[in-house]
Design a protein around this motif. Structure first.
Motif, PDB file in Angstrom:
ATOM      1  N   ILE A  53       7.440  -1.106  -1.232  1.00  0.00           N
ATOM      2  CA  ILE A  53       7.862  -2.402  -0.690  1.00  0.00           C
ATOM      3  C   ILE A  53       9.326  -2.355  -0.285  1.00  0.00           C
ATOM      4  CG2 ILE A  53       8.191  -4.853  -1.260  1.00  0.00           C
ATOM      5  CD1 ILE A  53       5.730  -4.705  -3.005  1.00  0.00           C
ATOM      6  N   GLU A  54      10.126  -1.690  -1.123  1.00  0.00           N
ATOM      7  CA  GLU A  54      11.558  -1.568  -0.836  1.00  0.00           C
ATOM      8  C   GLU A  54      11.782  -0.834   0.489  1.00  0.00           C
ATOM      9  OE1 GLU A  54      13.739   0.571  -3.813  1.00  0.00           O
ATOM     10  OE2 GLU A  54      15.503  -0.691  -3.515  1.00  0.00           O
ATOM     11  N   ASN A  55      11.002   0.233   0.720  1.00  0.00           N
ATOM     12  CA  ASN A  55      11.141   0.964   1.980  1.00  0.00           C
ATOM     13  C   ASN A  55      10.799   0.095   3.183  1.00  0.00           C
ATOM     14  OD1 ASN A  55      11.974   3.261   0.773  1.00  0.00           O
ATOM     15  ND2 ASN A  55       9.938   4.212   0.686  1.00  0.00           N
ATOM     16  N   ASP A  56       9.728  -0.677   3.059  1.00  0.00           N
ATOM     17  CA  ASP A  56       9.358  -1.588   4.153  1.00  0.00           C
ATOM     18  C   ASP A  56      10.487  -2.575   4.426  1.00  0.00           C
ATOM     19  OD1 ASP A  56       6.967  -0.343   4.446  1.00  0.00           O
ATOM     20  OD2 ASP A  56       5.799  -1.835   3.332  1.00  0.00           O
ATOM     21  N   LEU A  57      11.062  -3.051   3.339  1.00  0.00           N
ATOM     22  CA  LEU A  57      12.147  -4.019   3.487  1.00  0.00           C
ATOM     23  C   LEU A  57      13.329  -3.380   4.225  1.00  0.00           C
ATOM     24  CD1 LEU A  57      13.159  -6.856   2.835  1.00  0.00           C
ATOM     25  CD2 LEU A  57      14.056  -5.990   0.689  1.00  0.00           C
ATOM     26  N   LYS A  58      13.646  -2.130   3.871  1.00  0.00           N
ATOM     27  CA  LYS A  58      14.749  -1.431   4.541  1.00  0.00           C
ATOM     28  C   LYS A  58      14.501  -1.343   6.040  1.00  0.00           C
ATOM     29  CE  LYS A  58      16.809   1.403   0.947  1.00  0.00           C
ATOM     30  NZ  LYS A  58      16.181   2.393   0.071  1.00  0.00           N
ATOM     31  N   LYS A  59      13.228  -1.028   6.397  1.00  0.00           N
ATOM     32  CA  LYS A  59      12.889  -0.918   7.821  1.00  0.00           C
ATOM     33  C   LYS A  59      13.140  -2.249   8.515  1.00  0.00           C
ATOM     34  CE  LYS A  59       9.229   2.346   7.471  1.00  0.00           C
ATOM     35  NZ  LYS A  59       7.831   2.144   7.091  1.00  0.00           N
ATOM     36  N   ILE A  60      12.693  -3.336   7.871  1.00  0.00           N
ATOM     37  CA  ILE A  60      12.882  -4.655   8.479  1.00  0.00           C
ATOM     38  C   ILE A  60      14.363  -4.971   8.644  1.00  0.00           C
ATOM     39  CG2 ILE A  60      12.630  -7.127   8.060  1.00  0.00           C
ATOM     40  CD1 ILE A  60       9.898  -6.777   7.418  1.00  0.00           C
ATOM     41  N   ILE A  61      15.139  -4.604   7.636  1.00  0.00           N
ATOM     42  CA  ILE A  61      16.574  -4.856   7.722  1.00  0.00           C
ATOM     43  C   ILE A  61      17.162  -4.113   8.922  1.00  0.00           C
ATOM     44  CG2 ILE A  61      18.805  -4.510   6.573  1.00  0.00           C
ATOM     45  CD1 ILE A  61      17.456  -5.073   3.931  1.00  0.00           C
ATOM     46  N   GLU A  62      16.750  -2.857   9.085  1.00  0.00           N
ATOM     47  CA  GLU A  62      17.263  -2.081  10.222  1.00  0.00           C
ATOM     48  C   GLU A  62      16.854  -2.691  11.559  1.00  0.00           C
ATOM     49  OE1 GLU A  62      15.875   1.856   9.382  1.00  0.00           O
ATOM     50  OE2 GLU A  62      17.310   2.035   7.716  1.00  0.00           O
ATOM     51  N   GLU A  63      15.561  -3.040  11.658  1.00  0.00           N
ATOM     52  CA  GLU A  63      15.072  -3.652  12.897  1.00  0.00           C
ATOM     53  C   GLU A  63      15.835  -4.933  13.205  1.00  0.00           C
ATOM     54  OE1 GLU A  63      10.844  -4.645  12.862  1.00  0.00           O
ATOM     55  OE2 GLU A  63      10.484  -2.499  12.513  1.00  0.00           O
ATOM     56  N   TYR A  64      16.029  -5.714  12.132  1.00  0.00           N
ATOM     57  CA  TYR A  64      16.690  -6.994  12.302  1.00  0.00           C
ATOM     58  C   TYR A  64      18.112  -6.795  12.798  1.00  0.00           C
ATOM     59  CZ  TYR A  64      18.920 -11.387  11.167  1.00  0.00           C
ATOM     60  OH  TYR A  64      19.640 -12.539  11.229  1.00  0.00           O
ATOM     61  N   GLN A  65      18.800  -5.800  12.206  1.00  0.00           N
ATOM     62  CA  GLN A  65      20.173  -5.548  12.628  1.00  0.00           C
ATOM     63  C   GLN A  65      20.207  -5.086  14.080  1.00  0.00           C
ATOM     64  OE1 GLN A  65      21.349  -3.061   9.442  1.00  0.00           O
ATOM     65  NE2 GLN A  65      22.322  -4.719   8.313  1.00  0.00           N
ATOM     66  N   PHE A  66      19.239  -4.262  14.443  1.00  0.00           N
ATOM     67  CA  PHE A  66      19.177  -3.801  15.825  1.00  0.00           C
ATOM     68  C   PHE A  66      18.999  -4.997  16.766  1.00  0.00           C
ATOM     69  CE2 PHE A  66      16.529  -2.759  19.489  1.00  0.00           C
ATOM     70  CZ  PHE A  66      17.359  -1.851  20.123  1.00  0.00           C
ATOM     71  N   ARG A  67      18.067  -5.873  16.368  1.00  0.00           N
ATOM     72  CA  ARG A  67      17.789  -7.028  17.212  1.00  0.00           C
ATOM     73  C   ARG A  67      19.015  -7.931  17.348  1.00  0.00           C
ATOM     74  NH1 ARG A  67      13.650 -11.016  16.975  1.00  0.00           N
ATOM     75  NH2 ARG A  67      13.977 -11.144  14.767  1.00  0.00           N
ATOM     76  N   ARG A  68      19.711  -8.084  16.215  1.00  0.00           N
ATOM     77  CA  ARG A  68      20.888  -8.937  16.241  1.00  0.00           C
ATOM     78  C   ARG A  68      21.972  -8.330  17.128  1.00  0.00           C
ATOM     79  NH1 ARG A  68      23.380 -10.638  10.669  1.00  0.00           N
ATOM     80  NH2 ARG A  68      24.206  -8.550  11.025  1.00  0.00           N
ATOM     81  N   ASN A  69      22.162  -7.015  16.997  1.00  0.00           N
ATOM     82  CA  ASN A  69      23.149  -6.344  17.836  1.00  0.00           C
ATOM     83  C   ASN A  69      22.775  -6.461  19.306  1.00  0.00           C
ATOM     84  OD1 ASN A  69      24.454  -5.633  15.566  1.00  0.00           O
ATOM     85  ND2 ASN A  69      23.696  -3.518  15.508  1.00  0.00           N
ATOM     86  N   PHE A  70      21.461  -6.343  19.563  1.00  0.00           N
ATOM     87  CA  PHE A  70      20.999  -6.418  20.940  1.00  0.00           C
ATOM     88  C   PHE A  70      21.257  -7.818  21.501  1.00  0.00           C
ATOM     89  CE2 PHE A  70      17.589  -6.621  24.209  1.00  0.00           C
ATOM     90  CZ  PHE A  70      18.088  -5.599  25.012  1.00  0.00           C
ATOM     91  N   SER A  71      20.984  -8.843  20.697  1.00  0.00           N
ATOM     92  CA  SER A  71      21.251 -10.214  21.134  1.00  0.00           C
ATOM     93  C   SER A  71      22.733 -10.383  21.443  1.00  0.00           C
ATOM     94  CB  SER A  71      20.861 -11.217  20.050  1.00  0.00           C
ATOM     95  OG  SER A  71      19.493 -11.150  19.810  1.00  0.00           O
ATOM     96  N   ALA A  72      23.566  -9.830  20.571  1.00  0.00           N
ATOM     97  CA  ALA A  72      25.015  -9.930  20.776  1.00  0.00           C
ATOM     98  C   ALA A  72      25.399  -9.237  22.082  1.00  0.00           C
ATOM     99  CB  ALA A  72      25.749  -9.298  19.604  1.00  0.00           C
TER     100      ALA A  72
END
Ligand code: HEC
Ligand code: HEC
Ligand code: HEC
Ligand code: HEC
Ligand code: HEC
Length: 281
Positions: free
Chosen positions: A243-262
């Motif tokens: 579960i922790e690994n899945d969460l890490k992936k989501i965190i990375e995706e989310y950061q990518f998305r946020r950077n992309f929005s910026a």
């Protein structure tokens, strides 16, 4: 073209709404008898049990109940004691529809287990359950959780006051130490999830998985089988790591998305400025 790009930009900011998965899951997990109907009008049980005719030590009961996790989850007097909360003719001296009154010490597990099915199963096969059923000894659910002031469960329930009433603390201590490792990881993951949710990331699947794993894990204590608990602690540690690994992936995706929005925001600002300058010419 410009409008389409703006539209895309705004779409990238929108998050889907979260369904109340916890509610849904609980209904699945703890089985049907409890309908979860909202306690709008609290019914005749509470009317009468908070009135002047009630003796002082019974008057404490509705007060305790209002502070409990059961009250928060709409489990009311009649869900445990039976009887019809809409029938004004209810009076506890006389038998009436499905009223079971106060359960005997030995019968409490089945009363609670009507909803907490998995826990009842483990409890009945445990040293505690067997001692209760065969000799009337052994703690029942109320010994550890109370009947009316039931709170969220944790390993703090295992302490040297409660667990030395009938035997020494040794085995209880070993058990608590084994549970602690997994509980610590659960807390860490829960905190990370809360942070992620606050910043708007989609974590619903992870939340579901974590909730289910936690609920399963917490039934295990009720076997009071030290070796089994130790073995299962290993198993659940690895489940939580996944579960922790899945969460890490989501965190990375989310950061990518946020950077992309910026990035898009910067891009559009520059485009806007260019268009403005162009028009001025
Ligand atoms: C989660 C289940 C549950 C709920 C909800 C619940 N009770 Fe009970 N109640 C029990 C159990 C189990 C016992 C017997 C165990 C004990 O207290 O020793 C009990 C005992 C009692 C007793 C007898 C206490 C005594 O000392 O003899 C009264 C009176 C009572 N409940 C009233 C109520 C009222 C009124 C409500 C609603 C405000 C309520 N209960 C809600 C489970 C519940
Ligand atoms: C008209 C008043 C009244 C209503 C309505 C009422 N009760 Fe009671 N109840 C009492 C009184 C009085 C006692 C105490 C009896 C005694 O002194 O032993 C009592 C005792 C109890 C007890 C403990 C004694 C036993 O029989 O096991 C429980 C449990 C209980 N009530 C639950 C309920 C529930 C659940 C409802 C609603 C379905 C309800 N009561 C509705 C007046 C009422
Ligand atoms: C009518 C169904 C029902 C009955 C009967 C019932 N419960 Fe519950 N209980 C619930 C619900 C719903 C919740 C809240 C959801 C959850 O956290 O599992 C809950 C929560 C709990 C919790 C906290 C769980 C957590 O998240 O830490 C404990 C402990 C508990 N109940 C113990 C008992 C005991 C002890 C009895 C019997 C005296 C009992 N329950 C009877 C439905 C019931
Ligand atoms: C009301 C009495 C009572 C209380 C309170 C009680 N126990 Fe027990 N416990 C028993 C009895 C009876 C047995 C079975 C006989 C034995 O193995 O000692 C038992 C057995 C155990 C066992 C061994 C089970 C096995 O199959 O090897 C463990 C572990 C245990 N209890 C832990 C706890 C913990 C932890 C607590 C506190 C949260 C606790 N007990 C509170 C009565 C109690
Ligand atoms: C000897 C003490 C003891 C007895 C007896 C006992 N419990 Fe528990 N219960 C605990 C402890 C300790 C935990 C927390 C375990 C953990 O955090 O891993 C717990 C956890 C729970 C939970 C929370 C599960 C979750 O998803 O968070 C519920 C519900 C519950 N118990 C209900 C019951 C019911 C119903 C009975 C009777 C059939 C019962 N317990 C008997 C000590 C006890």
């Amino acid at each position: 073209m410009r409008y389409i790009m703006f539209l895309l930009f705004f779409l990238s900011l929108i998050e889907p709404l979260h369904a109340d998965y916890r509610d849904l899951f609980q209904r699945q997990f703890i089985d049907k008898p409890w309908g979860g109907a909202p306690i709008v009008r609290e019914g005749v049980c509470i009317d009468c049990h908070t009135s002047k005719i009630m003796k002082a030590d019974y008057l404490k009961i509705p007060q305790e109940w209002k502070m409990s996790i059961h009250y928060k989850n709409k489990v009311s007097c009649h869900d445990c004691h039976g009887g019809d909360p809409d029938d004004a003719a209810v009076s506890c001296g006389t038998p009436h529809s499905g009223f079971v009154g106060t359960p005997k010490y030995k019968d409490v597990p089945e009363l609670c287990g009507k909803c907490h099915v998995g826990i009842l199963k483990n409890y009945l096969t445990s040293g505690h359950g067997k001692a209760l059923k065969s000799r009337g000894e052994g703690p029942n659910c109320v010994t550890c959780h109370g009947a009316h002031n039931t709170q969220k469960a944790s390993i703090e329930i295992i302490n040297d006051v409660r667990c030395t009433k009938c035997h020494t603390y040794e085995r209880a201590r070993t058990m608590k130490q084994a549970l602690f490792v997994v509980e610590k990881k659960i807390t860490e993951l829960e905190n990370q999830l809360t942070d992620m949710k606050k910043s708007g990331a989609i974590t619903e699947d992870i939340e579901k998985a974590l909730f289910r794993t936690t609920a399963e894990f917490r039934t295990i204590f009720h076997t009071v089988d030290v070796n089994l608990v130790k073995a299962k602690t290993g198993e659940y540690s690895s489940k939580l790591s996944l579960i922790e690994n899945d969460l890490k992936k989501i965190i990375e995706e989310y950061q990518f998305r946020r950077n992309f929005s910026a990035f898009l925001l910067v891009l559009f600002t520059i485009m806007g400025i260019l268009v403005y300058i162009n028009q001025k010419k």
